[in-house]
Design an enzyme around this catalytic site. Structure first.
Site, PDB file in Angstrom:
ATOM      1  N   GLY A  47      -9.080  -1.943  -1.392  1.00  0.00           N
ATOM      2  CA  GLY A  47      -7.635  -1.696  -1.406  1.00  0.00           C
ATOM      3  C   GLY A  47      -6.980  -3.266  -1.030  1.00  0.00           C
TER       4      GLY A  47
ATOM      5  N   GLY B 220      -9.069   0.331   1.958  1.00  0.00           N
ATOM      6  CA  GLY B 220      -8.409   1.561   2.255  1.00  0.00           C
ATOM      7  C   GLY B 220      -8.713   2.426   3.297  1.00  0.00           C
TER       8      GLY B 220
END
Length: 345
Positions: A114, A65
């Site tokens: 992520g 992320g």
């Protein structure tokens, strides 16, 4: 919609391309929301039989992320809504886990954080010789999220607990052996496989001509030792067992864990213990509890500073020793946040 994520309907396949190659296809908030919206549309579209997810470039599927933006917001004093990115990301993870159509992640290159969350919960996870999996969060004062609470404790012989605490890396053979991947192919087959998916009515049959059997990796070779060590009932006992082992693998794991945030390692161990008995959605609720507490603290931002901002690779963890982590403080990461639990049933 920005060009950070692209959606293409080819034949009866819906293709999602994570399109930030210079940032190793790291997920930002806009990408998360756009992907969730598109998956909802395709779920109800009879012209889309299955979904395939790829990363632009040849270095990474998705390296995680976009946590730098969260750090920058905190530094600017924008403390409201720091957990909103994670809220939407975790809802996306749950959406993928429950997706009603085949979901094929073509994992070529780095897949961390992520990126794991938008691949490992899909029905088909296809890797190549360039695949490199890791959950490196304990090294930045964070915790192995994006569904790690669910899938890591379910990996064989405590290999997921090893990955959670040490941020151990898995290449193709290890990722396949531990269930992170379901299939392995050569990178040179990717273009042909994508073409086959456009007309495929059976994903297994489409994959079959391209499958390879990769060499076993060091984690697969050490699974019995990993199980013996990481089945201990506490982090302290795991560290004792690592110290007592004469193997090179154990000594490297010991050094790795000792370099991580003590708070993060202890959170991750508690996660693994609880997650083994929880449903997927309850795991995601637990992760939202943890992250809501973490973004209000300092350890996460110190980790980002050391790794991504100043890049001195020398985080100053506080507390700096496992024995100094207060049990009441540790318990506070697992209580319901003030804005309520993640809205999952």
């Amino acid at each position: 919609m920005s060009d950070d994520i692209l959606f293409e309907k080819r034949g009866h396949a819906g293709f999602i391309i994570l399109n930030r190659p210079r940032a190793l296809n790291a997920l930002n908030h806009g990408m998360v929301r756009a992907m969730a919206d598109q998956l909802t549309r395709w779920a109800g579209d009879p012209g889309v039989a299955h979904v395939a997810v790829t990363g632009a470039g040849d270095k990474a599927f998705c390296a995680g992320g976009d946590i730098r933006s969260i750090y920058d917001a905190r530094q600017a004093g924008e403390t409201e809504g720091l957990s909103s990115f994670f809220r939407d990301e975790y809802l996306l993870n749950a959406q993928i886990k429950a997706y009603p159509k085949p979901y094929v992640a073509l994992v070529n290159g780095i897949v961390m954080g992520g990126g794991v969350g938008v691949s490992v919960h899909g029905s088909h996870r296809v890797g190549t010789e360039k695949t490199m999996f890791a959950m490196p969060e304990t090294g930045i004062g964070f915790f192995p999220d994006v569904g790690g609470t669910y899938f890591l404790p379910r990996m064989p012989k405590k290999s997921g607990v090893y990955c959670a605490l040490s941020a151990g890396r898995l290449k193709l053979g290890d990722a396949l052996a531990t269930g992170v991947l379901t299939h392995a192919i050569d990178e040179t087959s990717l273009a042909d496989l994508e073409l086959a998916l456009e007309t495929a009515t059976d994903i297994g049959a489409a994959l079959a001509p391209y499958l390879i059997e990769p060499e076993r990796g060091p984690v697969a070779e050490s699974l019995d030792e990993i199980e013996e060590i990481f089945s201990a009932s506490s982090v302290a006992d795991i560290l004792d067992r690592l110290r007592a082992s004469g193997s090179d693998f154990a000594q490297k794991a010991l050094a790795a864990i000792n370099s991580k945030s003590p708070t993060s390692v202890l959170i991750a161990f508690e996660q693994m213990s609880r997650g083994a008995d929880l449903s997927f959605n309850d795991c995601m609720k637990l992760e939202y509890r943890i992250v809501s507490r973490i973004v209000q603290g300092t350890e996460f931002y110190e980790g980002i500073r050391a790794v991504l901002v100043d890049k001195d690779q020398n985080p100053k963890w506080s507390p700096s020793q496992f024995s100094q982590v207060d049990s009441a403080d540790l318990a506070s990461y697992f209580v319901e946040p003030t804005d309520g639990d993640l809205p999952l049933r």
